[in-house]
Motif scaffolding. Structure first.
Motif, PDB file in Angstrom:
ATOM      1  N   VAL A   1      75.969 -34.183  67.108  1.00  0.00           N
ATOM      2  CA  VAL A   1      75.268 -34.946  68.001  1.00  0.00           C
ATOM      3  C   VAL A   1      74.830 -34.115  69.342  1.00  0.00           C
ATOM      4  O   VAL A   1      73.739 -34.350  69.694  1.00  0.00           O
ATOM      5  CB  VAL A   1      76.471 -36.070  68.490  1.00  0.00           C
ATOM      6  N   ILE A   2      75.760 -33.004  69.849  1.00  0.00           N
ATOM      7  CA  ILE A   2      75.523 -32.496  71.043  1.00  0.00           C
ATOM      8  C   ILE A   2      74.213 -31.687  70.823  1.00  0.00           C
ATOM      9  O   ILE A   2      73.369 -31.655  71.599  1.00  0.00           O
ATOM     10  CB  ILE A   2      76.968 -31.892  71.541  1.00  0.00           C
ATOM     11  N   ALA A   3      74.424 -30.948  69.490  1.00  0.00           N
ATOM     12  CA  ALA A   3      73.102 -30.049  69.196  1.00  0.00           C
ATOM     13  C   ALA A   3      72.010 -30.585  69.089  1.00  0.00           C
ATOM     14  O   ALA A   3      70.853 -30.465  69.312  1.00  0.00           O
ATOM     15  CB  ALA A   3      73.243 -29.103  68.137  1.00  0.00           C
ATOM     16  N   TRP A   4      72.017 -31.949  68.508  1.00  0.00           N
ATOM     17  CA  TRP A   4      71.032 -32.753  68.321  1.00  0.00           C
ATOM     18  C   TRP A   4      70.414 -33.108  69.779  1.00  0.00           C
ATOM     19  O   TRP A   4      69.048 -33.125  69.650  1.00  0.00           O
ATOM     20  CB  TRP A   4      71.356 -34.003  67.510  1.00  0.00           C
ATOM     21  N   ALA A   5      71.099 -33.606  70.687  1.00  0.00           N
ATOM     22  CA  ALA A   5      70.648 -34.077  71.938  1.00  0.00           C
ATOM     23  C   ALA A   5      69.931 -32.893  72.573  1.00  0.00           C
ATOM     24  O   ALA A   5      69.148 -33.026  73.271  1.00  0.00           O
ATOM     25  CB  ALA A   5      71.809 -34.414  72.852  1.00  0.00           C
ATOM     26  N   LYS A   6      70.830 -31.789  72.625  1.00  0.00           N
ATOM     27  CA  LYS A   6      70.222 -30.436  73.413  1.00  0.00           C
ATOM     28  C   LYS A   6      68.706 -30.122  72.962  1.00  0.00           C
ATOM     29  O   LYS A   6      67.824 -29.784  73.542  1.00  0.00           O
ATOM     30  CB  LYS A   6      71.267 -29.308  73.038  1.00  0.00           C
ATOM     31  N   ALA A   7      68.686 -30.330  71.405  1.00  0.00           N
ATOM     32  CA  ALA A   7      67.406 -29.965  70.694  1.00  0.00           C
ATOM     33  C   ALA A   7      66.302 -30.902  71.205  1.00  0.00           C
ATOM     34  O   ALA A   7      65.050 -30.533  71.275  1.00  0.00           O
ATOM     35  CB  ALA A   7      67.370 -29.876  69.160  1.00  0.00           C
ATOM     36  N   LEU A   8      66.605 -32.061  71.656  1.00  0.00           N
ATOM     37  CA  LEU A   8      65.373 -33.030  72.061  1.00  0.00           C
ATOM     38  C   LEU A   8      64.930 -32.574  73.337  1.00  0.00           C
ATOM     39  O   LEU A   8      64.032 -33.184  73.765  1.00  0.00           O
ATOM     40  CB  LEU A   8      66.050 -34.504  72.162  1.00  0.00           C
ATOM     41  N   ARG A   9      66.062 -31.766  74.247  1.00  0.00           N
ATOM     42  CA  ARG A   9      65.400 -31.535  75.691  1.00  0.00           C
ATOM     43  C   ARG A   9      64.511 -30.077  75.571  1.00  0.00           C
ATOM     44  O   ARG A   9      63.865 -29.928  76.745  1.00  0.00           O
ATOM     45  CB  ARG A   9      66.827 -31.109  76.326  1.00  0.00           C
ATOM     46  N   ARG A  10      64.702 -29.673  74.481  1.00  0.00           N
ATOM     47  CA  ARG A  10      63.728 -28.254  74.255  1.00  0.00           C
ATOM     48  C   ARG A  10      62.262 -28.419  74.822  1.00  0.00           C
ATOM     49  O   ARG A  10      61.694 -29.523  74.232  1.00  0.00           O
ATOM     50  CB  ARG A  10      63.917 -27.554  73.319  1.00  0.00           C
ATOM     51  N   PRO A  11      61.354 -27.670  75.264  1.00  0.00           N
ATOM     52  CA  PRO A  11      60.207 -28.067  75.480  1.00  0.00           C
ATOM     53  C   PRO A  11      59.611 -28.005  73.964  1.00  0.00           C
ATOM     54  O   PRO A  11      59.803 -26.810  73.429  1.00  0.00           O
ATOM     55  CB  PRO A  11      59.605 -27.065  76.496  1.00  0.00           C
ATOM     56  N   SER A  12      58.313 -28.551  73.627  1.00  0.00           N
ATOM     57  CA  SER A  12      57.884 -28.435  72.527  1.00  0.00           C
ATOM     58  C   SER A  12      57.114 -27.047  72.658  1.00  0.00           C
ATOM     59  O   SER A  12      56.474 -26.442  73.525  1.00  0.00           O
ATOM     60  CB  SER A  12      56.816 -29.638  72.211  1.00  0.00           C
ATOM     61  N   GLU A  13      56.891 -26.384  71.380  1.00  0.00           N
ATOM     62  CA  GLU A  13      56.202 -25.027  71.270  1.00  0.00           C
ATOM     63  C   GLU A  13      54.987 -25.337  71.410  1.00  0.00           C
ATOM     64  O   GLU A  13      54.029 -24.192  71.610  1.00  0.00           O
ATOM     65  CB  GLU A  13      56.443 -24.709  69.854  1.00  0.00           C
ATOM     66  N   ASN A  14      54.079 -26.265  71.440  1.00  0.00           N
ATOM     67  CA  ASN A  14      52.714 -26.913  71.596  1.00  0.00           C
ATOM     68  C   ASN A  14      52.405 -26.957  73.014  1.00  0.00           C
ATOM     69  O   ASN A  14      51.262 -27.191  73.278  1.00  0.00           O
ATOM     70  CB  ASN A  14      52.511 -27.899  70.881  1.00  0.00           C
ATOM     71  N   SER A  15      53.446 -27.148  73.995  1.00  0.00           N
ATOM     72  CA  SER A  15      52.981 -27.417  75.268  1.00  0.00           C
ATOM     73  C   SER A  15      52.753 -25.929  76.169  1.00  0.00           C
ATOM     74  O   SER A  15      53.303 -24.843  75.929  1.00  0.00           O
ATOM     75  CB  SER A  15      53.824 -28.395  75.810  1.00  0.00           C
TER      76      SER A  15
END
Length: 163
Positions: A149-163
């Motif tokens: 769950v923590i890894a999932w939540a942290k992954a959501l915060r990462r800026p997208s590679e397309n921006s």
């Protein structure tokens, strides 16, 4: 993006059942007269606190306000928001409308021991990221589930590679 939610059940997640003896690390507490003892692992309080650094956590349990009154002190955590469930007994699928209303469009992880087909359908149909983790009710919450769950939540915060 709003912080993701972690929706936590109690029975079968924070209080395992279905075995004669509690799993290692759990102690039994007689919180409800005439009912089976509640099994609590105080280590879970630290895990919940750790997860709260990246997620907003709420109780998603038939315990409703009793989770804060009776369980939070045993876990050593501050009271959490409560998603008020229908009066017990209710079918596990009856949690979905109140959870959906609470989660709205926020990313949500839901840890429960009884995810029904309807819960999986709800999760799949959401436009927001949704993670269902089904706990084994004889084991309860595991470190690997919290890490996931923590890894999932942290992954959501990462800026997208397309921006």
């Amino acid at each position: 993006m709003n912080r993701p939610l972690l929706l936590l059940d109690v029975d079968g997640v924070l209080s395992p059942y279905g075995t004669p003896q509690p799993p290692a690390g759990y102690t039994e507490h007689h919180l409800f007269p005439g009912e089976e003892p509640v099994r609590v692992n105080p280590t879970h309080g630290g895990w919940i606190t750790e997860a709260s650094a990246v997620l907003d956590i709420a109780w998603a349990t038939s315990w409703n306000d009793e989770a804060n009154r009776l369980l939070a002190p045993l876990l050593g955590i501050a009271p959490l928001p409560v998603i008020t469930m229908p009066p017990a007994p209710f079918h596990p699928s009856d949690k979905i409308p109140v959870i959906a209303a609470y989660a709205q469009r926020r990313p949500a992880a839901w840890i429960d021991d009884l995810h029904t087909r309807q819960a999986h359908n709800w999760a799949a149909a959401r436009s927001s990221p949704t993670l269902l983790i089904t706990a084994d009710p004889t084991v309860g919450l595991t470190r690997s589930s919290i890490d996931h769950v923590i890894a999932w939540a942290k992954a959501l915060r990462r800026p997208s590679e397309n921006s």
